[in-house]
Enzyme design. Sequence first.
Site, PDB file in Angstrom:
ATOM      1  N   ASP A 122       0.572  -1.101   0.000  1.00  0.00           N
ATOM      2  CA  ASP A 122      -0.186   0.158  -0.110  1.00  0.00           C
ATOM      3  C   ASP A 122       0.826   1.133  -0.056  1.00  0.00           C
ATOM      4  OD1 ASP A 122       1.063  -0.105   2.585  1.00  0.00           O
ATOM      5  OD2 ASP A 122      -1.023   0.658   3.400  1.00  0.00           O
ATOM      6  N   GLU A 123       2.278   1.129   0.160  1.00  0.00           N
ATOM      7  CA  GLU A 123       2.971   2.295   0.327  1.00  0.00           C
ATOM      8  C   GLU A 123       2.963   3.188  -1.148  1.00  0.00           C
ATOM      9  OE1 GLU A 123       6.738   1.716   2.430  1.00  0.00           O
ATOM     10  OE2 GLU A 123       5.655   0.110   3.829  1.00  0.00           O
ATOM     11  N   TYR A 150      11.852   2.954  -2.344  1.00  0.00           N
ATOM     12  CA  TYR A 150      11.414   1.572  -2.197  1.00  0.00           C
ATOM     13  C   TYR A 150       9.835   1.625  -2.924  1.00  0.00           C
ATOM     14  CZ  TYR A 150       8.309  -2.277  -0.376  1.00  0.00           C
ATOM     15  OH  TYR A 150       7.520  -3.143  -0.080  1.00  0.00           O
TER      16      TYR A 150
END
Length: 438
Positions: free
Chosen positions: A147-148, A193
């Site tokens: 979900d990042e 990331y």
Amino acid sequence: MPKTILVTGAAGFIGPVFIQKLLEETDYNIIVVDCLTYAARVENGSSLSLKMVVDLLREKQGSAIDKRYTFIDSDIRSPHIKNIIETNKVDYLINLAAESHVDRSIDGTPEFILTEMLGTHNLLEIIRKNNSENNDKIERAIFVSTDEVYGSIDRMSGYEGERWHALSDAEVSTLIDKYKFTEQTPFSGGSPYASCKGGADLLVGSYYNTFKWNNVTGNVDSTRMPLMITHCVNNFGPFQHPEKLIPMAICTLLMPQVENCKRKIPVYDDGLAVREWIHSEDHVSAIMGVLNGGSIGESYNIGSGIRCRNWQMLKIIFEACKKEAAENGFGSLAEAAFDASRRGGMVRPGHDLCYAADSAKIHDDSKIHWQLKHVKDFEKEIIKVVNWYKQNPDWWKQTWTSPEFTSYWNRKYKKIQETNTEPFDFYSKYKEQLKTTL
Ligand code: NAD
């Protein structure tokens, strides 16, 4: 005829739990591909986590499981993956392989780009060619993501940094209700990331969009690119690398007595960041649900609704470790737990201060039929994880004391903690407060 499933990146944190589920609940032939980076716990050249899982299942099911399970040390960027898929007539592909440690992506991004982007591209190309040229098609492929990729609610709502610190829990709740991520939320990854994962997800979406067509009929052919994506919230559970917050806190508290490992827990933003937590077993059962009942071309958020600030999570871990110390007469351990709670002002550049996902889509899908199992008593679930680390010191102590990890830890945290003149003692600050779930 049993299906054959290829799981990439299964030697890390979530993979062993997924493999255990496959071995226990299906008759699939399972092939694991993993190139055993620092994120995998390696012993004698192979994955200790997977060995523990397979050994346990062998005790229950006998040696028959050895015929169903194969480990291949390979990279998802390698052309060799094509041969593995063709030779074994792979039906399902689950891509867990990733560089997943956010802090490392801040230190250096190339590996993240190489694995997330080039690795995903290699898998997509193999699926595309295989499914247009061969009779043995890959029936379903899931690209597991985070979900990042959506960014962070502090930035979305305009409450970045100090403005977030000033918010009450009730105000945070209101912002979460308004801004929690849905599958339609545009990607806005806040760390290298997250943006590399988001880039890979966009590539998956673009391959589906471009290559789902049958060139002869001009119609959509769902067998061409049978792709799906999942976006899961933060996981907790066994087998997580000691570099991550929960195991780092547990390992610090369980091993304060070794001189070169006398560490204090690094906590960013005074522990005020909010995370949504899900047990890794619930994450893998959602992936299984999507594999069995998800719709091709769709993405699914996977969440639990359990949201708390990081200090609240750490407080549960402290209490669990201090209780152990009192019961076993380890006065010094309790003292060290307290001491470890005094951390020097940690700042992670661009630290995301709030993740929260709306997972109504997967919950409401009757074909996926997914139910959370580990949500009734969050505190108990975390204590179980503390106990797993207590019971499996051989799994983490080697990493915790290794020169590689020590140098990583010293480089990232030691100097800052030592030079901080006004350590922030969050245990004293918060100890009177009750754990609350937002
Ligand atoms: P992890 O970092 O613990 O494990 C990743 C595994 O991938 C390791 O075993 C590593 O050796 C392997 N790997 C890395 N690069 C590779 C390559 N090029 N080829 C083959 N193998 C490679 O990650 P994890 O926490 O188990 O996460 C698995 C997946 O789930 C990742 O895609 C991650 O983004 C996603 N995810 C994780 C979380 C979480 O909280 N851990 C939450 C949401 C999504």
